[in-house]
Each structure stands twice: as structure tokens, then as C-alpha cells.
Design an enzyme around this catalytic site. Structure first.
Site, PDB file in Angstrom:
ATOM      1  N   TYR A 159       0.821  -1.223   0.000  1.00  0.00           N
ATOM      2  CA  TYR A 159       0.000   0.000   0.000  1.00  0.00           C
ATOM      3  C   TYR A 159       0.859   1.280   0.000  1.00  0.00           C
ATOM      4  CZ  TYR A 159      -2.950   3.651   2.099  1.00  0.00           C
ATOM      5  OH  TYR A 159      -3.580   4.833   2.390  1.00  0.00           O
ATOM      6  N   ASP A 196       9.977  -7.167  -3.367  1.00  0.00           N
ATOM      7  CA  ASP A 196       8.766  -7.480  -2.599  1.00  0.00           C
ATOM      8  C   ASP A 196       8.481  -8.978  -2.713  1.00  0.00           C
ATOM      9  OD1 ASP A 196       5.990  -5.417  -1.968  1.00  0.00           O
ATOM     10  OD2 ASP A 196       5.876  -7.604  -1.805  1.00  0.00           O
ATOM     11  N   THR A 226       1.586  -9.603   0.618  1.00  0.00           N
ATOM     12  CA  THR A 226       0.382  -8.753   0.665  1.00  0.00           C
ATOM     13  C   THR A 226       0.382  -7.742  -0.486  1.00  0.00           C
ATOM     14  OG1 THR A 226       1.443  -7.178   2.151  1.00  0.00           O
ATOM     15  CG2 THR A 226       0.124  -8.884   3.189  1.00  0.00           C
ATOM     16  N   ASP A 269      12.412 -11.889  -0.616  1.00  0.00           N
ATOM     17  CA  ASP A 269      12.065 -11.686   0.786  1.00  0.00           C
ATOM     18  C   ASP A 269      13.199 -10.912   1.472  1.00  0.00           C
ATOM     19  OD1 ASP A 269      10.009 -13.324   2.775  1.00  0.00           O
ATOM     20  OD2 ASP A 269      11.873 -12.685   3.740  1.00  0.00           O
ATOM     21  N   ILE A 270      12.841 -10.032   2.406  1.00  0.00           N
ATOM     22  CA  ILE A 270      13.902  -9.281   3.098  1.00  0.00           C
ATOM     23  C   ILE A 270      14.719 -10.181   4.035  1.00  0.00           C
ATOM     24  CG2 ILE A 270      12.942  -6.938   2.931  1.00  0.00           C
ATOM     25  CD1 ILE A 270      11.941  -7.373   5.877  1.00  0.00           C
ATOM     26  N   ALA A 272       8.616  -3.126   3.858  1.00  0.00           N
ATOM     27  CA  ALA A 272       8.201  -4.532   3.937  1.00  0.00           C
ATOM     28  C   ALA A 272       7.902  -4.917   5.386  1.00  0.00           C
ATOM     29  CB  ALA A 272       9.311  -5.427   3.378  1.00  0.00           C
ATOM     30  N   TYR A 284       3.342  -5.152  17.535  1.00  0.00           N
ATOM     31  CA  TYR A 284       3.646  -4.404  16.311  1.00  0.00           C
ATOM     32  C   TYR A 284       4.561  -3.218  16.625  1.00  0.00           C
ATOM     33  CZ  TYR A 284       3.212  -1.052  12.578  1.00  0.00           C
ATOM     34  OH  TYR A 284       3.515  -0.138  11.621  1.00  0.00           O
ATOM     35  N   LYS A 320       8.815  -2.631  15.758  1.00  0.00           N
ATOM     36  CA  LYS A 320       9.422  -1.471  15.089  1.00  0.00           C
ATOM     37  C   LYS A 320      10.390  -0.743  16.029  1.00  0.00           C
ATOM     38  CE  LYS A 320       7.280  -1.460  11.033  1.00  0.00           C
ATOM     39  NZ  LYS A 320       7.901  -1.254   9.726  1.00  0.00           N
ATOM     40  N   ARG A 324     -10.736  -3.171  21.416  1.00  0.00           N
ATOM     41  CA  ARG A 324      -9.857  -4.111  20.727  1.00  0.00           C
ATOM     42  C   ARG A 324      -8.517  -4.077  21.466  1.00  0.00           C
ATOM     43  NH1 ARG A 324      -8.487  -2.814  14.437  1.00  0.00           N
ATOM     44  NH2 ARG A 324      -7.069  -1.315  15.414  1.00  0.00           N
TER      45      ARG A 324
HETATM   46  N1  UFG Z   1     -11.487   0.681  14.632  1.00  0.00           N
HETATM   47  C1  UFG Z   1     -12.822   0.419  14.831  1.00  0.00           C
HETATM   48  N2  UFG Z   1     -13.448  -0.449  13.981  1.00  0.00           N
HETATM   49  C2  UFG Z   1     -12.808  -1.072  12.952  1.00  0.00           C
HETATM   50  C3  UFG Z   1     -11.439  -0.794  12.741  1.00  0.00           C
HETATM   51  C4  UFG Z   1     -10.802   0.086  13.604  1.00  0.00           C
HETATM   52  O1  UFG Z   1     -13.445   0.957  15.762  1.00  0.00           O
HETATM   53  O2  UFG Z   1     -13.426  -1.864  12.239  1.00  0.00           O
HETATM   54  C5  UFG Z   1     -10.802   1.652  15.502  1.00  0.00           C
HETATM   55  C6  UFG Z   1      -9.602   1.043  16.220  1.00  0.00           C
HETATM   56  O3  UFG Z   1     -10.012   0.417  17.409  1.00  0.00           O
HETATM   57  C7  UFG Z   1      -8.725   2.275  16.433  1.00  0.00           C
HETATM   58  C8  UFG Z   1      -9.033   3.165  15.227  1.00  0.00           C
HETATM   59  O4  UFG Z   1     -10.284   2.669  14.707  1.00  0.00           O
HETATM   60  O5  UFG Z   1      -9.129   2.930  17.589  1.00  0.00           O
HETATM   61  C9  UFG Z   1      -7.979   3.076  14.143  1.00  0.00           C
HETATM   62  O6  UFG Z   1      -7.723   1.709  13.876  1.00  0.00           O
HETATM   63  P1  UFG Z   1      -6.886   1.201  12.607  1.00  0.00           P
HETATM   64  O7  UFG Z   1      -6.921  -0.281  12.635  1.00  0.00           O
HETATM   65  O8  UFG Z   1      -7.370   1.897  11.397  1.00  0.00           O
HETATM   66  O9  UFG Z   1      -5.428   1.743  12.874  1.00  0.00           O
HETATM   67  P2  UFG Z   1      -4.493   1.643  14.168  1.00  0.00           P
HETATM   68  O10 UFG Z   1      -4.542   2.967  14.868  1.00  0.00           O
HETATM   69  O11 UFG Z   1      -4.780   0.444  14.971  1.00  0.00           O
HETATM   70  O12 UFG Z   1      -3.076   1.401  13.521  1.00  0.00           O
HETATM   71  C10 UFG Z   1      -2.606   2.153  12.425  1.00  0.00           C
HETATM   72  C11 UFG Z   1      -1.638   1.298  11.637  1.00  0.00           C
HETATM   73  C12 UFG Z   1      -0.414   1.080  12.417  1.00  0.00           C
HETATM   74  C13 UFG Z   1       0.138   2.376  12.956  1.00  0.00           C
HETATM   75  C14 UFG Z   1      -0.895   3.147  13.692  1.00  0.00           C
HETATM   76  C15 UFG Z   1      -0.268   4.451  14.087  1.00  0.00           C
HETATM   77  O13 UFG Z   1      -2.200   0.042  11.312  1.00  0.00           O
HETATM   78  O14 UFG Z   1       0.512   0.493  11.571  1.00  0.00           O
HETATM   79  O15 UFG Z   1      -2.004   3.328  12.857  1.00  0.00           O
HETATM   80  O16 UFG Z   1      -1.140   5.351  14.674  1.00  0.00           O
HETATM   81  F1  UFG Z   1       1.115   2.100  13.832  1.00  0.00           F
END
Ligand code: UFG
Length: 329
Positions: free
Chosen positions: A12, A32, A36, A51-52, A74, A141, A145, A282
Site C-alpha cells: 500500500y 517485494d 500482501t 524476501d527481506i 516490507a 507491532y 518497530k 480491541r
Molecule cells: N477501529 C474500529 N473499527 C474497525 C477498525 C478500527 O473501531 O473496524 C478503531 C480502532 O479500534 C482504532 C481506530 O479505529 O481505535 C484506528 O484503527 P486502525 O486499525 O485503522 O489503525 P491503528 O490505529 O490500529 O493502527 C494504524 C496502523 C499502524 C500504525 C498506527 C499508528 O495500522 O501500523 O495506525 O497510529 F502504527
């Protein structure tokens, strides 16, 4: 001509950066494993499937292509998945990245741009969060990092390697020309899930937690447009090539939206009042993550052009409609 190797360039964020670099005329090699990512998402440069964690192949490529810069995208990125399957995250995001860095050091490839994350901060003591904030990740996660950031620090002291670590906040949106976008079918990201629900792929969108200590009880995130983030990579690369100095920058706009606000905008953009259900928290989610982005603005002169969540979600919606109907390109 500057040569750039982009690992994870079929994914992405990587594919959007490849598009920008390609349009600017850089010599690009995309690396890559396509676990995904997608071949069609690589709009410029040669794609090598690898692969890395494959040190031999990396050695060969570094000896032949000799990139001036390696940009590394990646990685696996889903917070909740990392809580359930930590090995997947530590193995790919930490252990295999170490192999990539080992091969770089061995072959004297000295400039590295690392896709880090706001998840390294854990639950910030202060919002907006600056780069000085201690790292205290609350999910594997973020920890996977943070480990690489420590490795980079140590390597830059011990070897000729220089790096920029870009700590992404919540990256969203798609290429304004509609050629590429978020194409990982199992994506659990909020905006993608909301749009897939609007599109009828899911019955309802779930809100994970309404009892957070925030203005409306739902989590707050700083959503940054993928092309503004791509710009940040060019600026980081130029800085690294000019100064040869390692550094760390937050990439976000400096203000956040709650889950409810994102859903409201998604409903407005799509014109569809899709079903939403409130459910429990979550695991692994910090209540709020908002960037203090003054450092990247001051030191790299980063000027975001698309700080408008309505626009960002609109680009994602245009992409989602096209992609779900199989009309890529
Ligand atoms: N959420 C929902 N319903 C959903 C999906 C997400 O309520 O179906 C909420 C999550 O609980 C969270 C918010 O929406 O509170 C954002 O969730 P995302 O899954 O969109 O993103 P995250 O904040 O969990 O994580 C993303 C990236 C990470 C990065 C992070 C940095 O996936 O790689 O942002 O802020 F580290």
C-alpha cells in the site's frame, strides 16, 4: 542518477512512494515477496520478487544495483493481529529487517529510510506526541518497530550506516489518479472497513470501544494522506544524502479525529448510512495518537497539501469502488 531500492514497494504505502519517485525520474528497483503486495501496483521500476530475510539474494542485488538509498516498507502493520500472533511480527518486522540491514552493512550500502510507526510511543503521556517522548509500545507491532529503531541507532554508531526513521501515524487515502490504493483484502483499518461496509462487503462496521477517556469515548487518531507521506520520503531522502545524518521524524498532521468522526465523514462521502455497532475495546489500541509534527515541518520543510479528511476518504472511496469491481487500471 540516484538509485533507490524499495522493499515492500508493491504494498500500500510503498507503491504510492514508488509512483512518486518514478514520476520524478529516479532509478527504482522494487523488492517485494508479494505476500500482501501486488505486481500491478508497481507502476515504475523493475520488480524483483524476494524476501527481506533472503540474505543471499539481497547480497546479489546490492552488489549489482548498488542503491544509494534503501527505503523499507516490507512489514506487517495490523496492531490487533500482532497481539494475537507476535511471532509473525517479531520474525518479519524485526528479525528479517535485521537480515536486510546486515546485508546492507556487509555490502556498504549506507542510506536507509525506515517505515516506523506512532505505535512505538504506546499510550502517550502528552498529546500531541513529539519524537522526544519515551518509547513504550503496548503491542507487539509497535515493539517490533521499536526494536529496529534501537538496532538502527546501534548500527549508525558502529558502521557507516545512516538512517531516517519516519514514524507514521494513521496513513489513509489512495492515489488521486485512482491507479493504486489499499488492496489488502484482509485489511482491518478503520477507513477501509467503513468503506467496505458502505460498499456492502460487510454487514456492519464495529466501533471497538466507546469508553475511552476521549471527547466522545472512541479512539482518536491522526490520519495522514498517503501522498503527503510520500512527499515526506523524498524530503527525508534528500536530507540523508546531503547531511549524512541519522534522524527521526513524526509523520502526521498534528490533529486527530475520533472513530465516530471518521464514520460520520465516511457516511457523508459515500452518501450511505451503513450500519454501525458499538462493541468492546480491541486489544492493543491506545486511546489517542496525535503527532507533534513541528520537527518535520521545520527541519525538512515538509508542507502537507491534503490535510482534509473528507478529501482523503473520498480518494479511498473512489479506489474502493473501482477495486471491489476488479477494475484496476
Ligand atoms: N477501529 C474500529 N473499527 C474497525 C477498525 C478500527 O473501531 O473496524 C478503531 C480502532 O479500534 C482504532 C481506530 O479505529 O481505535 C484506528 O484503527 P486502525 O486499525 O485503522 O489503525 P491503528 O490505529 O490500529 O493502527 C494504524 C496502523 C499502524 C500504525 C498506527 C499508528 O495500522 O501500523 O495506525 O497510529 F502504527
Amino acid at each position: 542518477m540516484i538509485r533507490i531500492m524499495i522493499t515492500g514497494g508493491a504494498g500500500y504505502i510503498g507503491s504510492h512512494v514508488v509512483k512518486l519517485l518514478g514520476q520524478m525520474g529516479y532509478d527504482i528497483l522494487v523488492y517485494d515477496n508479494l505476500c500482501t503486495g501486488n505486481k500491478w501496483a508497481v507502476l515504475y521500476g523493475e520488480l524483483i520478487q524476494g524476501d527481506i530475510g533472503d540474505e543471499q539474494l539481497l547480497d546479489k542485488i546490492f552488489q549489482k544495483f548498488r542503491p544509494d538509498v534503501v527505503m523499507d516498507f516490507a512489514a506487517f502493520i495490523q496492531v490487533n493481529e500482532s497481539v494475537k500472533d507476535p511471532i509473525k511480527y517479531y520474525y518479519n518486522n524485526t528479525a528479517k529487517t535485521l537480515i536486510l540491514l546486515k546485508s546492507m552493512v556487509k555490502n556498504n550500502i549506507t542510506n536507509f529510510i525506515f517505515s516506523s510507526t506512532a505505535a512505538v510511543y504506546g499510550i502517550p503521556k502528552k498529546i500531541p506526541v513529539s519524537e522526544e517522548h519515551p518509547l513504550d509500545p503496548i503491542n507487539p507491532y509497535g515493539q517490533s518497530k521499536a526494536f529496529v529503531e534501537q538496532i538502527l541507532k546501534d548500527l549508525s554508531n558502529a558502521t557507516d550506516l545512516n538512517y531516517i526513521s519516519l514514524r507514521y501515524f494513521n496513513v489513509a487515502g489512495a492515489d488521486p489518479e485512482g491507479k493504486i490504493g489499499q488492496a489488502y483484502k484482509e485489511s482491518t483499518h478503520l477507513i477501509t472497513r467503513a468503506l467496505k461496509t458502505a460498499n456492502g462487503e460487510f454487514e456492519k462496521l464495529q466501533i471497538y470501544g466507546t469508553d475511552y477517556p476521549t471527547k466522545d469515548g472512541t479512539c482518536i487518531r491522526d490520519y495522514i494522506y498517503v501522498m503527503d507521506l510520500a512527499d515526506a520520503h523524498i524530503l527525508a531522502m534528500n536530507y540523508l544524502l546531503e547531511t549524512k545524518k541519522s534522524n527521526i521524524f513524526n509523520c502526521g498532521y498534528g490533529h486527530g479525529y475520533s472513530v465516530r468522526e471518521v464514520i460520520d465523514i465516511a457516511k457523508k462521502v459515500t452518501g450511505i448510512d451503513f450500519p454501525v455497532e458499538e462493541t468492546k475495546r480491541r486489544e492493543g489500541d491506545p486511546p489517542a495518537l496525535v503527532a507533534d509534527s513541528s520537527k518535520i515541518k521545520q527541519q525538512l520543510n515538509w508542507k502537507p497539501k491534503y490535510d482534509d479528511l473528507y478529501f482523503i476518504i473520498k480518494t479511498a472511496w473512489e479506489w474502493e469502488k473501482k477495486y471491489s469491481h476488479g477494475n484496476i487500471r
